[in-house]
Design an enzyme around this catalytic site. Structure first.
Site, PDB file in Angstrom:
ATOM      1  N   HIS A  33       0.852  -1.189   0.000  1.00  0.00           N
ATOM      2  CA  HIS A  33       0.000   0.000   0.000  1.00  0.00           C
ATOM      3  C   HIS A  33       0.882   1.231   0.000  1.00  0.00           C
ATOM      4  CE1 HIS A  33      -3.149   2.851   1.150  1.00  0.00           C
ATOM      5  NE2 HIS A  33      -3.974   1.954   0.664  1.00  0.00           N
ATOM      6  N   GLU A  69      -7.760  -5.500  -0.114  1.00  0.00           N
ATOM      7  CA  GLU A  69      -8.313  -6.326  -1.177  1.00  0.00           C
ATOM      8  C   GLU A  69      -8.231  -7.828  -0.894  1.00  0.00           C
ATOM      9  OE1 GLU A  69      -9.975  -4.414  -2.840  1.00  0.00           O
ATOM     10  OE2 GLU A  69      -8.952  -3.428  -4.506  1.00  0.00           O
TER      11      GLU A  69
END
Ligand code: ACO
Length: 361
Positions: A248, A303
């Site tokens: 991320h 996700e």
């Protein structure tokens, strides 16, 4: 070089909507930690929180439930035009085309029009792909319950409704990611919320933002069994590929939304083996990433468990990102309205590194 920087570390807006603390692994949405928001307030509560003072003053959950219910009914009256626009397209472009057909609705703020239409149009598009007629909305239900009902044609169980509600709440807003930034750039031209949301949806499709959950399941399927986890992951990294569901830009530790969603997947407990296998893949992936990409601090992102949650709800993989959009639309709207009200035209500079014009002969 600015082009390579991806605006890493640049503050591009002041916002009262959400705060992503990447070092602490903490997400606050307008004053509430995401895990509290998901367990206590749900999607319509989060929407009231995000929209209060932008869409209307003194918004609360009950009013948002009622207004979104009315908006779903208004959207259903236009479902034929919307599904024609999205016919033959994948779910995200289909939803984008469908939302672009929305006109102004007398007496209903465009925020409600958009957030009410997204689940109605998406369910209708997915059913259309299966050759089934659209299911009319039930305005008395909250979004998660009605979305599952419209998708299936029959009501979902309370556990399934709670799971989808927790999911769309968890992804409702998240700082200045690619799609929210897009919404703000478009809104900064004073064009209005509709085009800002349609543009944001275009930014939520690639594998680096929004498009990863389907490929997470493909990865689990391709790995197949426990003995293959390490070799499969290593081979992908050696080939220069990225592991979907990890890494991320802002979080340098575990994405807090991953744990919220993992807890929700447990409550569905359809296939405990699938979850245990995924947890093992997750553990090995984090260890291998630390070894292969030292100093990068790559951990699980939202996700990974999104994929397991939506799979457990029986949603087709191709529709995962579009379901994400049903939750995120309320964040796009809030950011677009905040930008239009408090911001200025977003117009950065570029540095010219191309050829100089030839000397005049
Ligand atoms: N697998 C392998 N390597 C990775 C991963 C990953 N998942 N993520 C980052 N890296 C590596 C890159 O290869 C790069 O290594 P290098 O410097 O040796 O070339 C380094 O880490 C930095 O990569 P960047 O692309 O600069 O990191 P950025 O901050 O831009 O990336 C992103 C964030 C796009 C999410 C990235 O981690 C990624 O591609 N993850 C996989 C896709 C994914 O899960 N997407 C969903 C994101 S969450 C969401 O959309 C809501």
């Amino acid at each position: 070089m600015a082009g390579k920087s991806g605006l890493d570390g640049i503050v591009a807006a002041d916002t009262i909507l959400s705060d992503v603390d990447g070092e602490a692994g903490r997400l606050v949405i307008r004053g509430l930690p995401v895990e509290v928001l998901a367990s206590r307030e749900g999607f319509e509560g989060a929407t009231a929180r995000l929209w209060d003072g932008f869409v209307a003053d003194g918004l609360d959950r009950a009013r948002v439930v009622a207004m979104l219910g009315a908006a779903r009914i208004a959207a259903f009256a236009r479902v034929g035009r919307a599904t024609s626009a999205g016919a033959g397209l994948e779910p995200v472009p289909g939803l984008r085309a469908a939302l672009a057909t929305l006109p102004e609705v007398e007496g209903l703020h465009p925020a409600f029009v958009l957030a009410g239409a997204a689940p109605v149009f998406l369910a209708a598009l997915l059913r259309q792909n299966e050759g089934q007629a659209a299911t009319a909305p039930d305005p008395s239900l909250a979004t998660a319950a009605d979305l599952l009902r419209m998708l299936r044609g029959t009501p979902a169980s309370p556990a399934e409704v709670a799971a989808l509600d927790a999911y769309i709440t968890t992804v409702s807003d998240h700082g200045l990611n690619a799609s929210i930034f897009t919404a703000r750039v478009v809104a900064s031209t004073q064009v209005g919320v509709g085009p800002s949301v349609v543009a944001a949806l275009a930014a939520l499709q690639g594998p680096l933002h929004g498009g990863a959950p389907g490929p997470v399941l493909d990865m689990l399927d391709e790995i197949g069994d426990r003995a293959n986890i390490g070799p499969w992951l290593e081979a992908r990294l050696v080939a220069g590929e990225r592991l979907m569901g990890f890494g991320h830009r802002v979080y340098k530790v575990r994405d807090p939304r991953a744990d919220v969603l993992k807890g929700v997947v447990r409550t569905l407990s359809r296939d405990a083996g699938r979850l245990a296998f995924a947890e093992e893949v997750e553990r090995e992936a984090i260890a291998i990433l630390a070894r292969v990409k030292p100093g990068r601090r790559l951990d699980t992102n939202v996700e990974f468990y999104t994929a397991l949650l939506l799979e457990a709800l029986g949603i087709p993989r191709s529709a995962f990102t579009a379901i994400f959009a049903v939750g995120r639309v309320v964040g796009w709207v809030a950011h677009a309205l905040e930008q239009a009200r408090d911001g200025r035209l977003i117009r950065p500079l570029s540095r010219y590194v191309g050829p100089e014009p030839a000397e005049a002969a």
